[in-house]
Design a protein around this motif. Structure first.
Motif: not given
Lengths: 243, 215
Positions: B60-73
């Motif tokens: 089965a496919w495994m989806a990796y979702l990585d979110i990087y915050c560059l500016d936290a406002d």
């Protein structure tokens, strides 16, 4: 049209509540809270001098440590810690003891559904036992929505797995006061109807959410009565011992 | 399969995004947003997990979702959820074949020799998204509702309410972690109305962005 629940409860019925205070000796306040098979032990230390670097020293800060029954602390436990911390911060009067830290340690004894409300109730009872100044108590309840749209209070672990959605709600304790009725209102609604914390899981319609609010408020009134009786009984018995 | 998708969602806050984030241990808000994202995506049932299955019981496919915050406002969860949805709508699943040994092999369009194997997915395709969740974070202060707060506004006022609705009008999440201001029914209904309006705007915006990217 009432759904049959596996343990024989009606949809609006809570599991039996058991609350014990002052069960640990080293802690300044401790409480054990059980709703059915779900059981949580809470201990409070403090106010202790000093504040963490990231906290505001002009106010009392609250630190929450959540210990699961087994395993290490993961993201779920971190989220529970944060929710519990913010809920307790909103009921404590934090301006009385500036530059202090109060630690609340929550140990999960058993998890049979509705764990977060049980922990919030235990932590509030422990804070009362420790003598931390509070604006009011918080009572927590879990409502769940079935696929057919029926609303069930205080689900067990098996029921939680079958539900379409469920909501953890925290309300202020109902206030018994000699003041006129109008002073307890906040606008057109009594203060006990305000939501302190709301955590949802699963999809539901907005109307279902509002129906869960109504059921949750009715159940929180019963919980408030239970909390008041337990605390009054304890203080009365201690007063009789002193006399 | 559901467990894999949930545990593969991560929200990172590197020290570049905010003066209060220190290197080393993760920021305080990071696991909160990760857990909220996992909860929202699993609650909305945005994707059919059977689509990710290749061979039943085997692959089965495994989806990796990585979110990087560059500016936290401020309103980090809103931005994280919107970027997650945009990324998932842009996701392309490559075509796959199973060879004689039972192993999964990528099929290249130009390689004529491998085309003899039996394809599992016949062509490169996109993920089908059902009702898409969108969120709006508001601050409650006395009788006021402040939508989409900045970081400074968030640090001053402590009562946040995040409402997540999907495009079919279902309530996916209503998240209010404490705070000194109590939310009454009228405030909840006002927040839901504001979120409904925002769902329409963001859905139009996402459709336009995706159609522009197709060309």
């Amino acid at each position: 049209m009432e759904t049959d629940r596996p343990d024989g409860r009606t949809p609006n019925q809570l599991r039996p509540l058991v609350c014990s205070c002052s069960i640990l000796h080293r802690s300044h306040g401790s409480a054990s809270w059980a709703q059915g098979e779900t059981k949580v032990l809470a201990a409070v230390y403090g106010p202790k001098a000093g504040t963490k670097k990231s906290e505001n020293p002009e106010k009392a800060s609250i630190e929450v440590i959540w210990k699961p029954k087994t395993g290490q602390i993961g993201k779920v436990e971190k989220e529970y810690e944060m929710i519990l911390k913010r809920t307790l911060e909103s009921i404590c009067i934090r301006t009385i003891y500036p530059n202090t830290t109060t630690s609340v340690i929550v140990q999960v004894v058993h998890d049979d559904g509705a764990l977060l409300p049980c922990a919030i109730n235990a932590a509030c009872a422990a804070l009362v036992d420790a003598g931390i100044p509070l604006k009011h108590l918080a009572v927590a309840i879990c409502c769940s929505v079935t696929d057919s749209g029926c609303i069930i209070l205080d689900p067990t672990k098996d029921e939680e797995e079958k539900m379409k959605a469920f909501i953890n709600l925290v309300f202020p304790n109902t206030i018994v006061s000699v003041l006129p009725e109008g002073s307890l209102q906040a606008g057109s609604e009594p203060m006990a109807h305000g939501i302190m914390t709301s955590i949802t899981q699963g999809a539901m319609s907005v109307d279902d959410y509002l129906h869960c609010l109504e059921r949750g408020r009715a159940a929180s009134a019963r919980l408030s009565e239970f909390v008041r009786k337990n605390i009054e009984l304890k203080s009365t018995s201690e007063a009789s011992k002193a006399g | 399969m559901l467990i894999f998708v949930i545990s593969a969602i991560d929200f990172h806050m590197p020290p570049i995004c905010s003066p209060i984030v220190r290197p080393g241990r993760p920021a305080e808000a990071s696991p909160m947003v990760s857990k909220q994202l996992s909860n929202t995506i699993s609650s909305s049932r945005m994707t059919d997990l059977k689509e990710l299955s290749l061979v039943s019981g085997k692959a089965a496919w495994m989806a990796y979702l990585d979110i990087y915050c560059l500016d936290a406002d401020g309103a980090l969860f809103d931005a994280a959820l919107l970027s997650a949805i945009a990324a998932l709508s842009h996701l392309q699943i490559p075509s796959i074949a199973m060879n004689d040994d039972g192993k999964i092999v990528l099929v290249s369009d130009e390689d004529g020799q491998k085309r003899a194997q039996e394809p599992v997915n016949k062509e490169k395709r996109k993920l089908t998204l059902r009702s898409i969740p969108f969120s709006l974070t508001c601050i409650l202060h006395k009788n006021y509702i402040l939508a989409d707060p900045t970081a400074e506004e968030e640090s001053i006022m402590e009562t946040h309410v995040t409402v997540v609705l999907d495009t079919s009008g279902q309530l996916i999440s209503l998240y209010k972690p404490g705070g000194p201001v109590l939310a009454y029914t009228s405030a909840i209904q006002d927040c839901a109305a504001l979120t409904r309006q925002r769902v329409k705007e963001l859905n139009n915006f996402l459709d336009k962005a995706n159609s522009a990217m197709e060309v």
